[in-house]
Write an enzyme that holds these catalytic residues in place. Sequence first.
Site, PDB file in Angstrom:
ATOM      1  N   ARG A  76      18.097  -6.305 -11.208  1.00  0.00           N
ATOM      2  CA  ARG A  76      18.591  -5.684 -12.438  1.00  0.00           C
ATOM      3  C   ARG A  76      19.720  -6.486 -13.056  1.00  0.00           C
ATOM      4  O   ARG A  76      19.833  -6.569 -14.283  1.00  0.00           O
ATOM      5  CB  ARG A  76      19.054  -4.253 -12.136  1.00  0.00           C
ATOM      6  CG  ARG A  76      17.879  -3.313 -11.885  1.00  0.00           C
ATOM      7  CD  ARG A  76      18.357  -2.064 -11.169  1.00  0.00           C
ATOM      8  NE  ARG A  76      17.353  -1.026 -11.080  1.00  0.00           N
ATOM      9  CZ  ARG A  76      16.358  -0.996 -10.197  1.00  0.00           C
ATOM     10  NH1 ARG A  76      16.221  -1.988  -9.331  1.00  0.00           N
ATOM     11  NH2 ARG A  76      15.495   0.008 -10.178  1.00  0.00           N
ATOM     12  N   ASP A 131      12.737   3.136   1.427  1.00  0.00           N
ATOM     13  CA  ASP A 131      12.592   1.811   2.043  1.00  0.00           C
ATOM     14  C   ASP A 131      13.057   1.794   3.498  1.00  0.00           C
ATOM     15  O   ASP A 131      12.789   0.843   4.234  1.00  0.00           O
ATOM     16  CB  ASP A 131      13.374   0.768   1.235  1.00  0.00           C
ATOM     17  CG  ASP A 131      12.741   0.530  -0.137  1.00  0.00           C
ATOM     18  OD1 ASP A 131      11.562   0.871  -0.317  1.00  0.00           O
ATOM     19  OD2 ASP A 131      13.449   0.014  -1.023  1.00  0.00           O
ATOM     20  N   ARG A 175       2.283   1.679   4.533  1.00  0.00           N
ATOM     21  CA  ARG A 175       3.301   1.721   5.597  1.00  0.00           C
ATOM     22  C   ARG A 175       3.064   2.853   6.588  1.00  0.00           C
ATOM     23  O   ARG A 175       3.488   2.758   7.740  1.00  0.00           O
ATOM     24  CB  ARG A 175       4.715   1.810   4.994  1.00  0.00           C
ATOM     25  CG  ARG A 175       5.159   0.488   4.403  1.00  0.00           C
ATOM     26  CD  ARG A 175       6.592   0.491   3.904  1.00  0.00           C
ATOM     27  NE  ARG A 175       6.945  -0.852   3.437  1.00  0.00           N
ATOM     28  CZ  ARG A 175       7.956  -1.137   2.624  1.00  0.00           C
ATOM     29  NH1 ARG A 175       8.728  -0.163   2.179  1.00  0.00           N
ATOM     30  NH2 ARG A 175       8.200  -2.379   2.274  1.00  0.00           N
TER      31      ARG A 175
HETATM   32  C1  S3P Z   1      12.948  -0.101  -6.126  1.00  0.00           C
HETATM   33  C2  S3P Z   1      12.490   1.183  -6.119  1.00  0.00           C
HETATM   34  C3  S3P Z   1      11.670   1.720  -5.049  1.00  0.00           C
HETATM   35  C4  S3P Z   1      11.779   0.895  -3.782  1.00  0.00           C
HETATM   36  C5  S3P Z   1      11.667  -0.578  -4.043  1.00  0.00           C
HETATM   37  C6  S3P Z   1      12.733  -1.034  -5.021  1.00  0.00           C
HETATM   38  C7  S3P Z   1      13.718  -0.562  -7.288  1.00  0.00           C
HETATM   39  O1  S3P Z   1      10.323   1.731  -5.473  1.00  0.00           O
HETATM   40  O2  S3P Z   1      10.819   1.292  -2.848  1.00  0.00           O
HETATM   41  O3  S3P Z   1      11.800  -1.322  -2.855  1.00  0.00           O
HETATM   42  O4  S3P Z   1      14.398  -1.608  -7.196  1.00  0.00           O
HETATM   43  O5  S3P Z   1      13.669   0.107  -8.320  1.00  0.00           O
HETATM   44  P1  S3P Z   1       9.714   2.900  -6.417  1.00  0.00           P
HETATM   45  O6  S3P Z   1      10.496   2.920  -7.650  1.00  0.00           O
HETATM   46  O7  S3P Z   1       8.307   2.495  -6.662  1.00  0.00           O
HETATM   47  O8  S3P Z   1       9.844   4.139  -5.615  1.00  0.00           O
END
Ligand code: S3P
Length: 442
Positions: free
Chosen positions: A28, A315, A346
Amino acid sequence: MMSDWKIRKAAAIQAEITVPGDKSISHRAVMLAALSNGPCMIRGFLPSEDCLATVGAMRALGIEIERVDETTLVVHGERGHFKAPSGDIDCGNSGTTMRLLSGILAAQPFTTRLTGDASLSKRPMRRVMEPLAKMGARIVAEGADGRPPLRIEGGKLEPLQYLSPVASAQVKSAVLLAGLFAHGKTTVTEPFQSRDHTERMLEYFLVHPKKKDLSVSIHGVQTPESRDFVVPGDISSAAFWLVAAGAHPEAKLLVKDVGLNTTRTGILAVLVRMGAHVREVISNDGAEPMGAIEITGANLRGTVIGGREIPNVIDELPVLAVAGALAQGRTVIKDAKELRVKETDRIAAIAGNLRAMGVEVVETEDGMEINGGAPLHGAVLESFGDHRIAMAFAIAGLFAEGETVITGTECVATSYPGFDKELELALKRPRTPQTPVITHLH
Ligand code: S3P
């Protein structure tokens, strides 16, 4: 190149560590800086394959990014103006790159094709295609059932009021990034709170999103103000060591300079419920809260992980399942169907690997039940090309009798370069309890 790790039972961890930069925040920071009106220095950037895919994508779109050192970048924002790339943009293994970038590309006056590796090519993209199409973008998934590659024909966007069916920070972020380019107010409402890094970063870059309950709104058209940014350590990387220490009664671990955003610290609450002793000290509450976590291990007991807690620990569930196997009694993971569409399925990968180590596991559609407390035995385990599966089972190997081999560990480079060095240190520690090297927290 395929690589394997050989792991044996190790002594209790007594250590003070730092972990590399947060993956979600690094992606980001690069994107917001690219959208801003000038140069931004990003310190603590995670130089992993996933985040470098985002850097490569931004460069392909005409953004100048200097690499000052391994973890410091200067991104030269171009006020939301990008150039059409000369070829496809390869997002590698990174779902965050593909989904968040889709939000930005939906507003560009050119067509981009996004590709990914074999794992990313199996992941669902309709969740971002649908809201972005409602805003006016034309997105075609070339794979079956809304799978990548994606061809995104961007253009003028309309604002959107979006009720997301999934609690996904990636979906929320894609819509908010697209909303930056739409005239009017764009709102995303999610069923449960997911990580809020995009909202916080928009605020830090002076875009001022409005938050109300489970909704976030932004007004387009706005240009983020260029600012320097410090990325905290990744609590999802710290998670492996938190479980390694939390599940061992003689262990004590201090993790410094780690992100303590409450939409990410669910793992600490789960470990406390399981019996570990945890202390958090927030030392800096800038764009992102950051500080230290001190954990003292215990004989863990089983717990139930589900409901609104899931997005906060999504995660960490692979390594929390390992904690469940080490704990006395039953651990239930439920409401976590999302785990089936991560870098691999997973739920299947965790259940299969735990069983191979001698653990009784019942797999369910949205989680699993783990009968913990039986001794783990070493086995040959697959990573399934999934970084978090490889690392979670490396931690299981530290507790198992005999030798554990994890195959296909090269995928760990997507999120945690240097994990293997830390693992070597954990294996080298003498097996007799040592004087703690923990310094006192103030
Ligand atoms: C993330 C959001 C999560 C996470 C991924 C990173 C992010 O996924 O599992 O490792 O950086 O916005 P989801 O938004 O699909 O839940």
